[in-house]
Scaffold this motif. Structure first.
Motif, PDB file in Angstrom:
ATOM      1  N   TRP A  11     -15.996 -18.895  -1.118  1.00 49.15           N
ATOM      2  CA  TRP A  11     -17.209 -18.997  -0.288  1.00 49.15           C
ATOM      3  C   TRP A  11     -16.973 -18.442   1.115  1.00 49.15           C
ATOM      4  O   TRP A  11     -17.886 -17.869   1.717  1.00 49.15           O
ATOM      5  CB  TRP A  11     -17.690 -20.438  -0.239  1.00 49.15           C
ATOM      6  CG  TRP A  11     -18.188 -20.934  -1.565  1.00 49.15           C
ATOM      7  CD1 TRP A  11     -17.686 -21.973  -2.269  1.00 49.15           C
ATOM      8  CD2 TRP A  11     -19.258 -20.394  -2.354  1.00 49.15           C
ATOM      9  NE1 TRP A  11     -18.375 -22.119  -3.450  1.00 49.15           N
ATOM     10  CE2 TRP A  11     -19.348 -21.164  -3.525  1.00 49.15           C
ATOM     11  CE3 TRP A  11     -20.136 -19.346  -2.193  1.00 49.15           C
ATOM     12  CZ2 TRP A  11     -20.288 -20.921  -4.522  1.00 49.15           C
ATOM     13  CZ3 TRP A  11     -21.078 -19.092  -3.189  1.00 49.15           C
ATOM     14  CH2 TRP A  11     -21.142 -19.872  -4.330  1.00 49.15           C
ATOM     15  N   GLY A  12     -15.760 -18.587   1.637  1.00 52.25           N
ATOM     16  CA  GLY A  12     -15.436 -17.978   2.928  1.00 52.25           C
ATOM     17  C   GLY A  12     -15.490 -16.461   2.856  1.00 52.25           C
ATOM     18  O   GLY A  12     -15.940 -15.802   3.794  1.00 52.25           O
ATOM     19  N   ASP A  13     -15.047 -15.911   1.738  1.00 53.99           N
ATOM     20  CA  ASP A  13     -15.123 -14.468   1.527  1.00 53.99           C
ATOM     21  C   ASP A  13     -16.577 -13.997   1.509  1.00 53.99           C
ATOM     22  O   ASP A  13     -16.910 -12.969   2.081  1.00 53.99           O
ATOM     23  CB  ASP A  13     -14.429 -14.106   0.214  1.00 53.99           C
ATOM     24  CG  ASP A  13     -14.480 -12.625  -0.075  1.00 53.99           C
ATOM     25  OD1 ASP A  13     -14.123 -11.831   0.823  1.00 53.99           O
ATOM     26  OD2 ASP A  13     -14.879 -12.254  -1.197  1.00 53.99           O
ATOM     27  N   ARG A  17     -18.377 -11.365   4.174  1.00 56.49           N
ATOM     28  CA  ARG A  17     -19.111 -10.158   3.772  1.00 56.49           C
ATOM     29  C   ARG A  17     -20.454 -10.081   4.484  1.00 56.49           C
ATOM     30  O   ARG A  17     -20.866  -9.009   4.942  1.00 56.49           O
ATOM     31  CB  ARG A  17     -19.317 -10.141   2.262  1.00 56.49           C
ATOM     32  CG  ARG A  17     -18.034  -9.957   1.488  1.00 56.49           C
ATOM     33  CD  ARG A  17     -18.264 -10.052   0.006  1.00 56.49           C
ATOM     34  NE  ARG A  17     -16.995 -10.153  -0.710  1.00 56.49           N
ATOM     35  CZ  ARG A  17     -16.846  -9.837  -1.971  1.00 56.49           C
ATOM     36  NH1 ARG A  17     -17.866  -9.399  -2.680  1.00 56.49           N
ATOM     37  NH2 ARG A  17     -15.671  -9.957  -2.547  1.00 56.49           N
ATOM     38  N   VAL A  18     -21.144 -11.211   4.582  1.00 56.02           N
ATOM     39  CA  VAL A  18     -22.438 -11.235   5.275  1.00 56.02           C
ATOM     40  C   VAL A  18     -22.247 -10.905   6.753  1.00 56.02           C
ATOM     41  O   VAL A  18     -23.009 -10.119   7.331  1.00 56.02           O
ATOM     42  CB  VAL A  18     -23.124 -12.611   5.107  1.00 56.02           C
ATOM     43  CG1 VAL A  18     -24.341 -12.727   5.997  1.00 56.02           C
ATOM     44  CG2 VAL A  18     -23.499 -12.832   3.657  1.00 56.02           C
ATOM     45  N   LEU A  19     -21.223 -11.472   7.379  1.00 55.50           N
ATOM     46  CA  LEU A  19     -20.950 -11.203   8.786  1.00 55.50           C
ATOM     47  C   LEU A  19     -20.621  -9.731   9.004  1.00 55.50           C
ATOM     48  O   LEU A  19     -21.103  -9.116   9.966  1.00 55.50           O
ATOM     49  CB  LEU A  19     -19.806 -12.088   9.280  1.00 55.50           C
ATOM     50  CG  LEU A  19     -19.400 -11.895  10.737  1.00 55.50           C
ATOM     51  CD1 LEU A  19     -20.549 -12.286  11.658  1.00 55.50           C
ATOM     52  CD2 LEU A  19     -18.165 -12.704  11.049  1.00 55.50           C
ATOM     53  N   MET A  20     -19.829  -9.138   8.103  1.00 52.34           N
ATOM     54  CA  MET A  20     -19.486  -7.722   8.225  1.00 52.34           C
ATOM     55  C   MET A  20     -20.734  -6.838   8.158  1.00 52.34           C
ATOM     56  O   MET A  20     -20.890  -5.908   8.953  1.00 52.34           O
ATOM     57  CB  MET A  20     -18.516  -7.309   7.119  1.00 52.34           C
ATOM     58  CG  MET A  20     -18.144  -5.844   7.168  1.00 52.34           C
ATOM     59  SD  MET A  20     -17.275  -5.248   5.719  1.00 52.34           S
ATOM     60  CE  MET A  20     -18.512  -5.383   4.473  1.00 52.34           C
ATOM     61  N   GLY A  51     -20.638  -2.479   2.196  1.00 51.56           N
ATOM     62  CA  GLY A  51     -20.536  -3.935   2.328  1.00 51.56           C
ATOM     63  C   GLY A  51     -21.611  -4.662   1.532  1.00 51.56           C
ATOM     64  O   GLY A  51     -21.357  -5.715   0.944  1.00 51.56           O
ATOM     65  N   THR A  52     -22.812  -4.102   1.481  1.00 50.85           N
ATOM     66  CA  THR A  52     -23.886  -4.701   0.693  1.00 50.85           C
ATOM     67  C   THR A  52     -23.547  -4.648  -0.791  1.00 50.85           C
ATOM     68  O   THR A  52     -23.791  -5.605  -1.526  1.00 50.85           O
ATOM     69  CB  THR A  52     -25.222  -3.998   0.976  1.00 50.85           C
ATOM     70  OG1 THR A  52     -25.510  -4.105   2.374  1.00 50.85           O
ATOM     71  CG2 THR A  52     -26.353  -4.613   0.182  1.00 50.85           C
ATOM     72  N   TYR A  53     -22.962  -3.558  -1.223  1.00 54.81           N
ATOM     73  CA  TYR A  53     -22.513  -3.463  -2.616  1.00 54.81           C
ATOM     74  C   TYR A  53     -21.465  -4.546  -2.900  1.00 54.81           C
ATOM     75  O   TYR A  53     -21.525  -5.226  -3.920  1.00 54.81           O
ATOM     76  CB  TYR A  53     -21.939  -2.079  -2.906  1.00 54.81           C
ATOM     77  CG  TYR A  53     -21.376  -1.957  -4.295  1.00 54.81           C
ATOM     78  CD1 TYR A  53     -22.208  -1.799  -5.382  1.00 54.81           C
ATOM     79  CD2 TYR A  53     -20.003  -2.024  -4.524  1.00 54.81           C
ATOM     80  CE1 TYR A  53     -21.703  -1.710  -6.670  1.00 54.81           C
ATOM     81  CE2 TYR A  53     -19.486  -1.937  -5.793  1.00 54.81           C
ATOM     82  CZ  TYR A  53     -20.338  -1.769  -6.864  1.00 54.81           C
ATOM     83  OH  TYR A  53     -19.823  -1.691  -8.127  1.00 54.81           O
ATOM     84  N   PHE A  58     -20.021 -10.108  -5.447  1.00 57.35           N
ATOM     85  CA  PHE A  58     -19.377 -11.418  -5.304  1.00 57.35           C
ATOM     86  C   PHE A  58     -19.449 -12.165  -6.629  1.00 57.35           C
ATOM     87  O   PHE A  58     -20.490 -12.258  -7.263  1.00 57.35           O
ATOM     88  CB  PHE A  58     -20.060 -12.232  -4.206  1.00 57.35           C
ATOM     89  CG  PHE A  58     -19.536 -13.627  -4.073  1.00 57.35           C
ATOM     90  CD1 PHE A  58     -18.309 -13.857  -3.493  1.00 57.35           C
ATOM     91  CD2 PHE A  58     -20.264 -14.702  -4.550  1.00 57.35           C
ATOM     92  CE1 PHE A  58     -17.815 -15.144  -3.373  1.00 57.35           C
ATOM     93  CE2 PHE A  58     -19.779 -15.989  -4.437  1.00 57.35           C
ATOM     94  CZ  PHE A  58     -18.552 -16.203  -3.844  1.00 57.35           C
ATOM     95  N   ARG A  59     -18.310 -12.723  -7.047  1.00 57.88           N
ATOM     96  CA  ARG A  59     -18.217 -13.450  -8.319  1.00 57.88           C
ATOM     97  C   ARG A  59     -18.281 -14.958  -8.072  1.00 57.88           C
ATOM     98  O   ARG A  59     -17.674 -15.470  -7.136  1.00 57.88           O
ATOM     99  CB  ARG A  59     -16.913 -13.111  -9.049  1.00 57.88           C
ATOM    100  CG  ARG A  59     -16.729 -11.651  -9.346  1.00 57.88           C
ATOM    101  CD  ARG A  59     -17.678 -11.214 -10.414  1.00 57.88           C
ATOM    102  NE  ARG A  59     -17.564  -9.775 -10.636  1.00 57.88           N
ATOM    103  CZ  ARG A  59     -18.000  -9.203 -11.723  1.00 57.88           C
ATOM    104  NH1 ARG A  59     -18.576  -9.904 -12.669  1.00 57.88           N
ATOM    105  NH2 ARG A  59     -17.895  -7.897 -11.859  1.00 57.88           N
ATOM    106  N   CYS A  60     -19.005 -15.649  -8.920  1.00 59.67           N
ATOM    107  CA  CYS A  60     -19.135 -17.107  -8.854  1.00 59.67           C
ATOM    108  C   CYS A  60     -17.770 -17.750  -9.092  1.00 59.67           C
ATOM    109  O   CYS A  60     -17.058 -17.353 -10.013  1.00 59.67           O
ATOM    110  CB  CYS A  60     -20.132 -17.567  -9.916  1.00 59.67           C
ATOM    111  SG  CYS A  60     -20.277 -19.351 -10.050  1.00 59.67           S
ATOM    112  N   PRO A  61     -17.382 -18.738  -8.267  1.00 59.76           N
ATOM    113  CA  PRO A  61     -16.091 -19.400  -8.478  1.00 59.76           C
ATOM    114  C   PRO A  61     -16.001 -20.142  -9.814  1.00 59.76           C
ATOM    115  O   PRO A  61     -14.922 -20.341 -10.338  1.00 59.76           O
ATOM    116  CB  PRO A  61     -15.983 -20.391  -7.321  1.00 59.76           C
ATOM    117  CG  PRO A  61     -16.925 -19.907  -6.294  1.00 59.76           C
ATOM    118  CD  PRO A  61     -18.019 -19.186  -7.022  1.00 59.76           C
TER     119      PRO A  61
END
Length: 100
Positions: A11-13, A17-20, A51-53, A58-61
């Motif tokens: 979730w931190g990752d 990504r959103v911040l980037m 970054g949007t790609y 993003f994979r679900c944990p």
């Protein structure tokens, strides 16, 4: 690595990504309107597109499937749960909150 630690890292990752993406879009706007450097804006927009790609990859944990859909009908940036297994955002696969 424990499930909770892996979940917190995932979730931190996603937040990173959103911040980037936000920083790159802000830099693109600043380079166009403040510094008037279109080539910098182009590089920032290219980085934001990549970054949007990555954000959509993003994979679900829990289920390891994509958290969000790539289909035109189901694209939503504000998705609050996994499209495959329904795991809520910032939740542990075991049910605990992983927001921090």
């Amino acid at each position: 690595m424990s499930d909770r630690a892996r979940c917190i890292r995932a979730w931190g990752d996603r937040r990173a990504r959103v911040l980037m993406i936000a920083v790159l879009l802000a830099a693109a706007c600043a380079s166009l309107f403040i510094w008037q450097r279109p080539w910098i804006a182009g590089l920032c927009l290219l980085g934001a597109a990549i970054g949007t790609y990555g954000y959509f990859e993003f994979r679900c944990p829990r289920c390891r499937e994509r958290f969000m859909s790539f289909s035109r009908d189901a694209v939503r940036f504000d998705r609050t749960s996994c499209q495959s297994c329904g795991l809520p955002k910032n939740a542990s696969p075991l049910g605990a909150d992983c927001s921090r």
